[in-house]
Design an enzyme around this catalytic site. Structure first.
Site, PDB file in Angstrom:
ATOM      1  N   SER A 176       0.959  -1.059  -0.001  1.00  0.00           N
ATOM      2  CA  SER A 176      -0.106  -0.087  -0.042  1.00  0.00           C
ATOM      3  C   SER A 176       0.815   1.389  -0.054  1.00  0.00           C
ATOM      4  O   SER A 176       2.027   1.292   0.473  1.00  0.00           O
ATOM      5  CB  SER A 176      -0.997   0.006   1.229  1.00  0.00           C
ATOM      6  OG  SER A 176      -1.506   1.290   1.616  1.00  0.00           O
ATOM      7  N   SER A 177       0.273   2.299  -0.461  1.00  0.00           N
ATOM      8  CA  SER A 177       1.021   3.675  -0.536  1.00  0.00           C
ATOM      9  C   SER A 177       1.408   4.074   0.794  1.00  0.00           C
ATOM     10  O   SER A 177       2.354   4.909   1.054  1.00  0.00           O
ATOM     11  CB  SER A 177       0.523   4.653  -1.354  1.00  0.00           C
ATOM     12  OG  SER A 177      -0.648   4.895  -0.755  1.00  0.00           O
ATOM     13  N   CYS A 178       0.858   3.504   1.999  1.00  0.00           N
ATOM     14  CA  CYS A 178       0.924   3.855   3.220  1.00  0.00           C
ATOM     15  C   CYS A 178       2.163   3.584   3.922  1.00  0.00           C
ATOM     16  O   CYS A 178       2.566   3.822   4.974  1.00  0.00           O
ATOM     17  CB  CYS A 178      -0.075   3.783   4.293  1.00  0.00           C
ATOM     18  SG  CYS A 178      -0.369   1.952   4.722  1.00  0.00           S
ATOM     19  N   LYS A 235       3.062  -4.082   6.077  1.00  0.00           N
ATOM     20  CA  LYS A 235       3.414  -3.796   4.938  1.00  0.00           C
ATOM     21  C   LYS A 235       4.765  -3.922   4.460  1.00  0.00           C
ATOM     22  O   LYS A 235       5.238  -4.472   3.426  1.00  0.00           O
ATOM     23  CB  LYS A 235       2.426  -3.116   3.931  1.00  0.00           C
ATOM     24  CG  LYS A 235       0.944  -3.171   4.044  1.00  0.00           C
ATOM     25  CD  LYS A 235       0.593  -4.288   3.154  1.00  0.00           C
ATOM     26  CE  LYS A 235      -0.901  -4.401   3.258  1.00  0.00           C
ATOM     27  NZ  LYS A 235      -1.353  -5.829   2.549  1.00  0.00           N
ATOM     28  N   HIS A 279     -13.628   4.169   2.069  1.00  0.00           N
ATOM     29  CA  HIS A 279     -12.686   4.963   1.496  1.00  0.00           C
ATOM     30  C   HIS A 279     -13.543   6.125   0.875  1.00  0.00           C
ATOM     31  O   HIS A 279     -14.728   6.189   0.621  1.00  0.00           O
ATOM     32  CB  HIS A 279     -11.749   4.423   0.399  1.00  0.00           C
ATOM     33  CG  HIS A 279     -10.752   3.339   1.144  1.00  0.00           C
ATOM     34  ND1 HIS A 279     -10.690   2.109   0.880  1.00  0.00           N
ATOM     35  CD2 HIS A 279      -9.903   3.441   2.245  1.00  0.00           C
ATOM     36  CE1 HIS A 279      -9.915   1.508   1.584  1.00  0.00           C
ATOM     37  NE2 HIS A 279      -9.508   2.136   2.338  1.00  0.00           N
ATOM     38  N   TYR A 299      -0.422  -1.049  10.318  1.00  0.00           N
ATOM     39  CA  TYR A 299      -0.772  -1.597   9.032  1.00  0.00           C
ATOM     40  C   TYR A 299       0.518  -1.330   8.093  1.00  0.00           C
ATOM     41  O   TYR A 299       1.012  -2.494   7.534  1.00  0.00           O
ATOM     42  CB  TYR A 299      -1.970  -0.920   8.614  1.00  0.00           C
ATOM     43  CG  TYR A 299      -2.307  -1.225   7.055  1.00  0.00           C
ATOM     44  CD1 TYR A 299      -3.072  -2.515   6.955  1.00  0.00           C
ATOM     45  CD2 TYR A 299      -2.318  -0.357   6.134  1.00  0.00           C
ATOM     46  CE1 TYR A 299      -3.321  -2.887   5.710  1.00  0.00           C
ATOM     47  CE2 TYR A 299      -2.637  -0.712   4.748  1.00  0.00           C
ATOM     48  CZ  TYR A 299      -3.153  -1.823   4.596  1.00  0.00           C
ATOM     49  OH  TYR A 299      -3.560  -2.309   3.232  1.00  0.00           O
TER      50      TYR A 299
HETATM   51  N1  LIG Z   1      -8.753  -0.847  -1.531  1.00  0.00           N
HETATM   52  C1  LIG Z   1      -7.517   0.081  -1.767  1.00  0.00           C
HETATM   53  O1  LIG Z   1      -7.685   1.140  -1.863  1.00  0.00           O
HETATM   54  C2  LIG Z   1      -6.141  -0.571  -1.536  1.00  0.00           C
HETATM   55  C3  LIG Z   1      -5.094   0.759  -1.665  1.00  0.00           C
HETATM   56  C4  LIG Z   1      -4.056   0.333  -1.563  1.00  0.00           C
HETATM   57  C5  LIG Z   1      -3.594  -1.304  -1.324  1.00  0.00           C
HETATM   58  N2  LIG Z   1      -4.591  -2.143  -1.184  1.00  0.00           N
HETATM   59  C6  LIG Z   1      -4.095  -3.357  -0.886  1.00  0.00           C
HETATM   60  O2  LIG Z   1      -4.544  -4.719  -1.668  1.00  0.00           O
HETATM   61  C7  LIG Z   1      -4.857  -5.553  -1.087  1.00  0.00           C
HETATM   62  C8  LIG Z   1      -6.420  -5.978  -1.260  1.00  0.00           C
HETATM   63  O3  LIG Z   1      -7.250  -5.162  -0.890  1.00  0.00           O
HETATM   64  P1  LIG Z   1      -8.609  -5.038  -0.959  1.00  0.00           P
HETATM   65  O4  LIG Z   1      -9.201  -3.587  -1.250  1.00  0.00           O
HETATM   66  O5  LIG Z   1      -9.188  -6.064  -2.061  1.00  0.00           O
HETATM   67  O6  LIG Z   1      -9.415  -5.549   0.400  1.00  0.00           O
HETATM   68  P2  LIG Z   1     -10.576  -6.070   0.603  1.00  0.00           P
HETATM   69  O7  LIG Z   1     -11.500  -6.003  -0.387  1.00  0.00           O
HETATM   70  O8  LIG Z   1     -10.986  -6.061   2.062  1.00  0.00           O
HETATM   71  O9  LIG Z   1     -10.227  -7.682   0.651  1.00  0.00           O
HETATM   72  C9  LIG Z   1      -9.357  -8.381   1.069  1.00  0.00           C
HETATM   73  C10 LIG Z   1      -9.568 -10.048   1.256  1.00  0.00           C
HETATM   74  O10 LIG Z   1      -8.712 -10.675   2.332  1.00  0.00           O
HETATM   75  C11 LIG Z   1      -9.534 -11.466   3.215  1.00  0.00           C
HETATM   76  N3  LIG Z   1      -8.694 -11.728   4.367  1.00  0.00           N
HETATM   77  C12 LIG Z   1      -8.566 -10.780   5.299  1.00  0.00           C
HETATM   78  N4  LIG Z   1      -8.039 -11.387   6.271  1.00  0.00           N
HETATM   79  C13 LIG Z   1      -7.839 -12.711   6.059  1.00  0.00           C
HETATM   80  C14 LIG Z   1      -7.685 -13.969   6.893  1.00  0.00           C
HETATM   81  N5  LIG Z   1      -7.120 -13.861   8.206  1.00  0.00           N
HETATM   82  N6  LIG Z   1      -7.825 -15.277   6.138  1.00  0.00           N
HETATM   83  C15 LIG Z   1      -8.389 -15.229   5.134  1.00  0.00           C
HETATM   84  N7  LIG Z   1      -8.701 -14.371   4.218  1.00  0.00           N
HETATM   85  C16 LIG Z   1      -8.657 -13.109   4.928  1.00  0.00           C
HETATM   86  C17 LIG Z   1     -10.862 -10.997   3.295  1.00  0.00           C
HETATM   87  O11 LIG Z   1     -11.669 -11.853   3.636  1.00  0.00           O
HETATM   88  P3  LIG Z   1     -12.997 -11.278   4.656  1.00  0.00           P
HETATM   89  O12 LIG Z   1     -13.637 -10.276   3.900  1.00  0.00           O
HETATM   90  O13 LIG Z   1     -13.938 -12.484   4.501  1.00  0.00           O
HETATM   91  O14 LIG Z   1     -12.277 -11.117   5.857  1.00  0.00           O
HETATM   92  C18 LIG Z   1     -11.093 -10.206   1.834  1.00  0.00           C
HETATM   93  O15 LIG Z   1     -11.530 -11.266   1.018  1.00  0.00           O
HETATM   94  C19 LIG Z   1      -4.641  -5.511   0.511  1.00  0.00           C
HETATM   95  O16 LIG Z   1      -3.374  -5.975   0.761  1.00  0.00           O
HETATM   96  C20 LIG Z   1      -4.505  -4.127   0.321  1.00  0.00           C
HETATM   97  O17 LIG Z   1      -3.372  -3.561   1.305  1.00  0.00           O
HETATM   98  C21 LIG Z   1      -5.802  -1.920  -1.378  1.00  0.00           C
END
Ligand SMILES: NC(=O)c1ccc[n+]([C@@H]2O[C@H](COP(=O)([O-])OP(=O)(O)OC[C@H]3O[C@@H](n4cnc5c(N)ncnc54)[C@H](OP(=O)(O)O)[C@@H]3O)[C@@H](O)[C@H]2O)c1
Length: 325
Positions: free
Chosen positions: A110-112, A143, A186, A139
């Site tokens: 992540s950018s953070c 990362k 967000h 967090y």
């Molecule tokens: N969204 C953004 O703007 C953004 C920006 C920068 C980086 N990212 C990065 O991209 C990645 C994905 O983000 P996202 O936005 O897709 O997040 P998300 O929609 O919350 O998806 C994360 C997934 O991980 C699963 N998960 C979490 N804890 C788990 C565990 N202990 N065991 C198994 N599965 C688990 C969640 O399942 P449950 O929902 O069932 O818990 C969910 O399906 C992350 O690493 C995040 O840091 C996202």
């Protein structure tokens, strides 16, 4: 190429916004052997369960898009969970992937990870040059550890075991599968909900916190998925040309940013809201600018395809599907 399409690929977090976009893109490219587990089927914090999963499935490649993710409120309220869950998930997945013979893995950060006062645009070299933003420090530390896990395994086992674990750092993402929760979402999904509710209730005005002048960068999630797969598929010599063994992550952003005011106008237009937008300047603005330097991934040949207006239209269609009136 056909043998590549038969590679067994594990997408961790396939029901999340990014993981589901990666699965969509892999399927569109013709990959047929995609392995997934829901959180309920496999808690990635559980070392024994993750070990058993990798021993039985033995995937060839891993996209690590599972993480505990949340906004400022969640990060501030549950800091222990944010550091513990993310460290456990990534340690288990990266280590067990290695033990089971996975050669290629992509870690999503992540950018953070960058210091609070990093110069703009934030380049990969800004990592570990200053203090992090306190609200999401736990967090961000997880990362950063994920990047360093990948690098350390490459450095120790890259030659002997032929492994190649890479990391990408996305900017703010939006699109299908986003979290539209009224309090804990967000900025783009929160604005989509607010403008939609204002349209439905014929509210004359939507008030945005702050002056509207801070600048932010946004990338449509299908572009992020395409970038992830593009980076995973790059020849090692090409990836290595833009990275260093101990500075191996790549930023993935849209390449330009917008003011909060123009974002609000664009969301209002995508939703079809006819009322007025005003700004409550008594509320805090946050950082004046957050913008990533994506020139390295651009030099490697990836650029985004979906501009903000087109992405917002698709996002609003997704919101309407998942939140029917
Ligand atoms: N969204 C953004 O703007 C953004 C920006 C920068 C980086 N990212 C990065 O991209 C990645 C994905 O983000 P996202 O936005 O897709 O997040 P998300 O929609 O919350 O998806 C994360 C997934 O991980 C699963 N998960 C979490 N804890 C788990 C565990 N202990 N065991 C198994 N599965 C688990 C969640 O399942 P449950 O929902 O069932 O818990 C969910 O399906 C992350 O690493 C995040 O840091 C996202």
């Amino acid at each position: 190429m056909s043998s590549d399409l038969n590679q067994k690929i594990y997408v961790a977090g396939h029901r999340g916004m990014v993981g589901s976009a990666i699965v969509r893109n892999l399927q569109a490219q013709g990959y047929t052997n995609i392995v997934t587990r829901t959180h309920a089927e496999l808690d990635l914090r559980n070392q024994a369960a993750v070990q058993a999963f990798f021993e039985s499935e033995k995937p060839d490649q891993v996209y690590l898009a599972a993480a505990k993710v949340g906004g400022i409120y969640a990060n501030n309220t549950f800091p222990a969970e944010f550091i513990y869950d993310n460290l456990m998930v990534q340690n288990n997945v990266i280590h067990q992937a290695f033990l089971s013979g996975v050669k290629k893995l992509l870690f999503l950060g992540s950018s953070c990870i960058y210091p609070r006062l990093a110069g703009q645009p934030m380049s990969e070299d800004a990592l570990l040059t200053g203090k992090l933003e306190p609200t999401n420090e736990p967090y961000a530390i997880a990362k950063i550890a994920g990047i360093k896990m990948c690098e350390s395994y490459n450095r120790q086992y890259g030659q002997s075991h032929g492994i190649d674990y890479r990391s990408v750092m996305p900017t703010n993402l939006y699109g299908p599968g986003d979290n539209y929760h009224p309090e804990n979402s967000h900025v783009i999904p929160a604005l989509i909900r607010r403008f939609h509710e204002a349209k439905v209730s014929n509210a004359p005005e939507v008030v945005i916190w702050g002056t509207g002048t801070p600048r932010r960068e946004f990338l449509y999630v299908d572009d992020m998925a395409a970038a992830s797969i593009y980076v995973m598929q790059l020849d090692k010599s090409i990836y290595d040309s833009q990275t260093e063994p101990m500075q191996s992550h790549l930023n993935v952003g849209f390449g330009s940013d917008v003011t909060v005011a123009s974002l609000a106008n664009a969301v209002s237009a995508a939703v079809g809201y006819q009322g007025k937008i005003s700004f409550d300047t008594s509320k805090p603005d946050g950082a004046p600018r957050k913008w990533m330097d994506s020139s390295r991934v651009n030099h490697l040949g990836w650029t985004p395809l979906v501009n903000l207006d087109a992405g917002l239209k698709k996002s609003y269609a997704d919101f309407q599907k998942t939140n029917p009136i």
